[in-house]
Design a protein around this motif. Sequence first.
Motif, PDB file in Angstrom:
ATOM      1  N   ALA A   1       0.898  -1.117   0.073  1.00 27.84           N
ATOM      2  CA  ALA A   1       0.006  -0.166  -0.163  1.00 27.84           C
ATOM      3  C   ALA A   1       0.854   1.265  -0.031  1.00 27.84           C
ATOM      4  CB  ALA A   1      -0.994   0.010   1.230  1.00 27.84           C
ATOM      5  N   LYS A   2       2.017   1.236   0.761  1.00 20.37           N
ATOM      6  CA  LYS A   2       2.746   2.283   0.975  1.00 20.37           C
ATOM      7  C   LYS A   2       3.353   2.813  -0.379  1.00 20.37           C
ATOM      8  CE  LYS A   2       6.401   2.187   3.954  1.00 20.37           C
ATOM      9  NZ  LYS A   2       6.928   2.051   5.241  1.00 20.37           N
TER      10      LYS A   2
ATOM     11  N   LEU B   1       0.956   4.002  -2.841  1.00 20.64           N
ATOM     12  CA  LEU B   1       0.544   5.476  -2.370  1.00 20.64           C
ATOM     13  C   LEU B   1       1.482   6.522  -2.489  1.00 20.64           C
ATOM     14  CD1 LEU B   1      -0.896   5.096   1.415  1.00 20.64           C
ATOM     15  CD2 LEU B   1      -1.971   6.560  -0.464  1.00 20.64           C
ATOM     16  N   ILE B   2       2.524   6.351  -2.286  1.00 24.24           N
ATOM     17  CA  ILE B   2       3.675   7.187  -2.284  1.00 24.24           C
ATOM     18  C   ILE B   2       4.031   7.805  -3.719  1.00 24.24           C
ATOM     19  CG2 ILE B   2       6.183   7.667  -1.950  1.00 24.24           C
ATOM     20  CD1 ILE B   2       5.849   6.419   0.990  1.00 24.24           C
TER      21      ILE B   2
ATOM     22  N   LYS C   1       1.871   7.049  -6.333  1.00 25.05           N
ATOM     23  CA  LYS C   1       0.951   7.522  -6.896  1.00 25.05           C
ATOM     24  C   LYS C   1       0.583   9.214  -6.522  1.00 25.05           C
ATOM     25  CE  LYS C   1      -4.152   7.148  -7.017  1.00 25.05           C
ATOM     26  NZ  LYS C   1      -5.142   6.156  -5.976  1.00 25.05           N
ATOM     27  N   SER C   2       0.758   9.422  -5.300  1.00 27.43           N
ATOM     28  CA  SER C   2       0.805  10.725  -4.613  1.00 27.43           C
ATOM     29  C   SER C   2       1.806  11.824  -5.158  1.00 27.43           C
ATOM     30  CB  SER C   2       0.814  10.765  -3.214  1.00 27.43           C
ATOM     31  OG  SER C   2       1.074  11.867  -2.886  1.00 27.43           O
ATOM     32  N   GLU C   3       2.954  11.209  -5.393  1.00 27.70           N
ATOM     33  CA  GLU C   3       4.143  12.277  -5.441  1.00 27.70           C
ATOM     34  C   GLU C   3       4.505  12.339  -7.056  1.00 27.70           C
ATOM     35  OE1 GLU C   3       5.432  14.042  -2.912  1.00 27.70           O
ATOM     36  OE2 GLU C   3       3.860  13.358  -2.051  1.00 27.70           O
TER      37      GLU C   3
ATOM     38  N   LEU D   1      -0.202  12.286  -8.820  1.00 29.01           N
ATOM     39  CA  LEU D   1      -1.106  13.175  -8.702  1.00 29.01           C
ATOM     40  C   LEU D   1      -0.433  14.697  -8.542  1.00 29.01           C
ATOM     41  CD1 LEU D   1      -3.378  11.351  -5.759  1.00 29.01           C
ATOM     42  CD2 LEU D   1      -3.797  11.905  -8.086  1.00 29.01           C
ATOM     43  N   ARG D   2       0.809  14.697  -8.017  1.00 32.47           N
ATOM     44  CA  ARG D   2       1.503  16.090  -7.838  1.00 32.47           C
ATOM     45  C   ARG D   2       2.251  16.532  -8.909  1.00 32.47           C
ATOM     46  NH1 ARG D   2       4.867  16.491  -3.192  1.00 32.47           N
ATOM     47  NH2 ARG D   2       4.690  18.787  -3.714  1.00 32.47           N
TER      48      ARG D   2
ATOM     49  N   GLU E   1      -7.336  -1.394  -3.840  1.00 33.56           N
ATOM     50  CA  GLU E   1      -7.847  -0.265  -3.049  1.00 33.56           C
ATOM     51  C   GLU E   1      -7.068   1.056  -3.226  1.00 33.56           C
ATOM     52  OE1 GLU E   1     -10.301  -0.225  -0.906  1.00 33.56           O
ATOM     53  OE2 GLU E   1      -9.859   1.814   0.245  1.00 33.56           O
ATOM     54  N   TYR E   2      -5.716   0.991  -3.444  1.00 30.85           N
ATOM     55  CA  TYR E   2      -4.961   2.262  -3.490  1.00 30.85           C
ATOM     56  C   TYR E   2      -4.785   2.639  -4.994  1.00 30.85           C
ATOM     57  CZ  TYR E   2      -4.676   2.538   1.411  1.00 30.85           C
ATOM     58  OH  TYR E   2      -4.825   2.791   2.684  1.00 30.85           O
TER      59      TYR E   2
ATOM     60  N   ILE F   1      10.007   3.128   1.339  1.00 33.23           N
ATOM     61  CA  ILE F   1      10.044   3.655   0.267  1.00 33.23           C
ATOM     62  C   ILE F   1       9.610   4.992   0.206  1.00 33.23           C
ATOM     63  CG2 ILE F   1       7.331   3.237   0.344  1.00 33.23           C
ATOM     64  CD1 ILE F   1       9.327   2.848  -2.874  1.00 33.23           C
ATOM     65  N   HIS F   2      10.321   5.880  -0.946  1.00 30.48           N
ATOM     66  CA  HIS F   2      10.247   7.152  -1.035  1.00 30.48           C
ATOM     67  C   HIS F   2      10.230   7.260  -2.591  1.00 30.48           C
ATOM     68  CE1 HIS F   2      11.820  11.343  -1.667  1.00 30.48           C
ATOM     69  NE2 HIS F   2      11.671  11.317  -0.408  1.00 30.48           N
ATOM     70  N   HIS F   3       9.702   8.301  -3.136  1.00 30.13           N
ATOM     71  CA  HIS F   3       9.564   8.426  -4.697  1.00 30.13           C
ATOM     72  C   HIS F   3      10.798   8.715  -5.210  1.00 30.13           C
ATOM     73  CE1 HIS F   3       8.738  12.109  -2.662  1.00 30.13           C
ATOM     74  NE2 HIS F   3       9.155  12.901  -3.562  1.00 30.13           N
TER      75      HIS F   3
ATOM     76  N   LEU G   1      -2.717  11.695  -0.881  1.00 25.44           N
ATOM     77  CA  LEU G   1      -2.037  12.704  -0.630  1.00 25.44           C
ATOM     78  C   LEU G   1      -1.641  13.047   0.765  1.00 25.44           C
ATOM     79  CD1 LEU G   1      -2.966  15.220  -3.251  1.00 25.44           C
ATOM     80  CD2 LEU G   1      -0.679  14.338  -3.302  1.00 25.44           C
TER      81      LEU G   1
ATOM     82  N   THR H   1       0.368  10.050   2.453  1.00 24.14           N
ATOM     83  CA  THR H   1       1.584  10.277   2.149  1.00 24.14           C
ATOM     84  C   THR H   1       2.330  11.109   2.850  1.00 24.14           C
ATOM     85  OG1 THR H   1       1.247   9.604  -0.158  1.00 24.14           O
ATOM     86  CG2 THR H   1       3.286  10.876  -0.030  1.00 24.14           C
TER      87      THR H   1
ATOM     88  N   LEU I   1       5.494   9.867   5.041  1.00 20.83           N
ATOM     89  CA  LEU I   1       6.914  10.441   4.506  1.00 20.83           C
ATOM     90  C   LEU I   1       7.620  10.983   5.896  1.00 20.83           C
ATOM     91  CD1 LEU I   1       6.774  11.603   1.041  1.00 20.83           C
ATOM     92  CD2 LEU I   1       7.722   9.557   1.986  1.00 20.83           C
TER      93      LEU I   1
ATOM     94  N   VAL J   1       0.698   0.636   6.114  1.00 17.75           N
ATOM     95  CA  VAL J   1      -0.484   0.833   5.746  1.00 17.75           C
ATOM     96  C   VAL J   1      -1.163  -0.324   5.168  1.00 17.75           C
ATOM     97  CG1 VAL J   1      -1.719   2.613   4.116  1.00 17.75           C
ATOM     98  CG2 VAL J   1       0.585   3.330   5.085  1.00 17.75           C
TER      99      VAL J   1
END
Lengths: 324, 389
Positions: A47-48, A51-52, A54-56, A59-60, A84-85, A131-133, B21, B24, B28, B100
Amino acid sequence: MKSAWLEKNTFHHSAFKDIERLVGEKERRSLRISVCLPTLNEEQTIAKEILIIKSELMLRHPLVDEIVVVDSGSEDHTREIAEEYGARVFQAEEILPHLETFRGKGENLWKALYITTGDIIVYLDADIKNIHHRFVYGLLGPLLLFDTLKFSKAFYDRPITDKNNIRRPTGGGRVTELMVRPLFSMFFPELTQILQPLSGEYAGFREVFEAIPFPIGYGVETAMILDIYRRWGLDVMAQVDLDRRVHRNQNIHALGKMAFVILKTFCSRLEKLKLVNFSQETFDEMIQYTLVKNRFQPETQPMKGLERPPMLEIPEYREKFHPV
Amino acid sequence: MNRVFQNLPGLPEKIKALKDLIITNIVLLGQIPSPTFGEKRRVAFFMDRLAEFPVDECTRDGYGNPIGIIRGTSEGLPPIFLVAHLDTAFKEAADFYYMVDKKYIAGPGLIDNTVSAGVLLSIPMLLQRLKWRPASDIILAGVVQSIGKGNLLGLRHLLKTWSTPIRGAICLEGVELGRLNYYSEGMNRIEIFCRIGRNPVQNLDHRPNAIIILNETIDRLLHIRLPQKPHSRIILGKIAGGHKHGESANEARLGLEIRSDSDEMVRELRSEVRALVADIAQRYKVDLKVKTISDIHGAGLAYNHPLVKSTVEVMKQLNLKPIREPSESELSLFLSNNIPAVTLGLTRGENPHMENARIEIEPLFTGIAQVLGVLAAIDSGVCDEKRVA
């Protein structure tokens, strides 16, 4: 041996932290980018990762176009959580279902070529705890900013000498340092410049991945490096320092099996290149011993070292990606 | 009252659209260790993130508190503070890698107070998505050195050096959703430390035992008469001591809080504790010391203060039942500086001070809606007439 490649083609992820610049290059070159996560029982971390990224990076900043999970038949909630994510989730056996089914990371990576849509594919292991983008944009940076580069590979823990020039180990794992590096040193010394050849995170252009065979199991990383090296040379490759990577540790028995498959993959490449000639056939079973109630008990694991052919040879793939 | 306040029941769904977001930001941020006095890396990340999202101004005060400012539409109004502390009770060595899944986020420091700091980082994006720019400037303050021995030092400094009046404040805490703190008791947090010195004359078997000395201290503490009015308590919260099962303890420490509705009573009880500790030290000839770790003055809003009434109304609209109780955190500093403030909980969770702290994801969106609702109420002027009681 010259180490010009190491100096020229080794990067740190921070060189690519201007994500908008990468997005600009991606758009200028009209590229699509896919991230693929091969999974087997990864409910703790999947999930993490999704999420990360996708978000970074979706989406951003619109750097990544899709996240695809290819699962080997997890018995936990990996697939459910990934859906789900917002990842596209596939079971490996459902992709090209008429082909014989195999189970392994390499199989998932190979099949991902058929269901992803990207011109560039980023492969990430799904068990990264920190995990980090940067894991994604770090690998994409060289491919987007340098026209000659076609494949980038991760390494970790800043293995290069530090400011005071104190020597440090390169941070490779046990299998790398005890087996892969000695083999590279003996047969392909240039490849020793790749600091962590077994790292599970790499990115490349589809035109590269579709043209090379994929071992179905652990041998996939070694085979990939050897095949890209043979066909395109070292200069299309880059390596990127992604700092620290935290993941679960494997025990020595699991590493033994991994080493067996990698060695088998390596030997098959050596034979094809006529660099060695085995006078007898090698066996396809890894035999390990455990002490049970004061008696040594053998455990035999069949490991055939099967490989998938280049995806380009699959008619359905050619029809989908290279219609006449 | 503005449109955000009027459309509260539908707000959690709108916030949920930014779920990825928000989570995240929490993850983070939470994966960077941030023990009290060691928040540097988390502060740097917080600053970078504020700058990225973006806020109109991003700065760090003289004490190292990172601050983001979202400029309001009206120049003459004082700012509204949203505050969450950045330090956690966990050392660098803890496993800070969060987990998560569909329903939960889990990891050390999550409830106290990473989830709040992550939500704070998400506020600029949320306001942007809701197309809402408040009339007042919004100050997003991630404060350092807050918990335990930090003794709210970061916020103390920030309020001391802040040059303009402050319109009102909301302090964010991880749990529990429905929590409504608008008053704080007077509180003195102290540690009693016993050390047995090496006495070459004394046989090892006859040396005093630090644990037994603390046991005697606890017995005496339990005999202190506590008035019902003003309501006063002594809470024994922490104890540790000794090294080995088979060795008389050389060191032991006891952590406790004296709390009362009256600051005067806190002072009286603290004197009594100091006196009894001095007596025991003298009687047993041991090194027994009292150290004050934190001292907070009681202050509060009246139950019918417009901010309290508006907060209750916001909660009602979101189907939350207010749980009214005192809080000794950042809230007490705002209140004692005559700034109307409340503390709100963001979601439901469990194991707040353990490595496996866990929060529910779904209620978080209601918790954030509640914060925005109260922010809208303050922005509409509910704190402008009555100050702190």
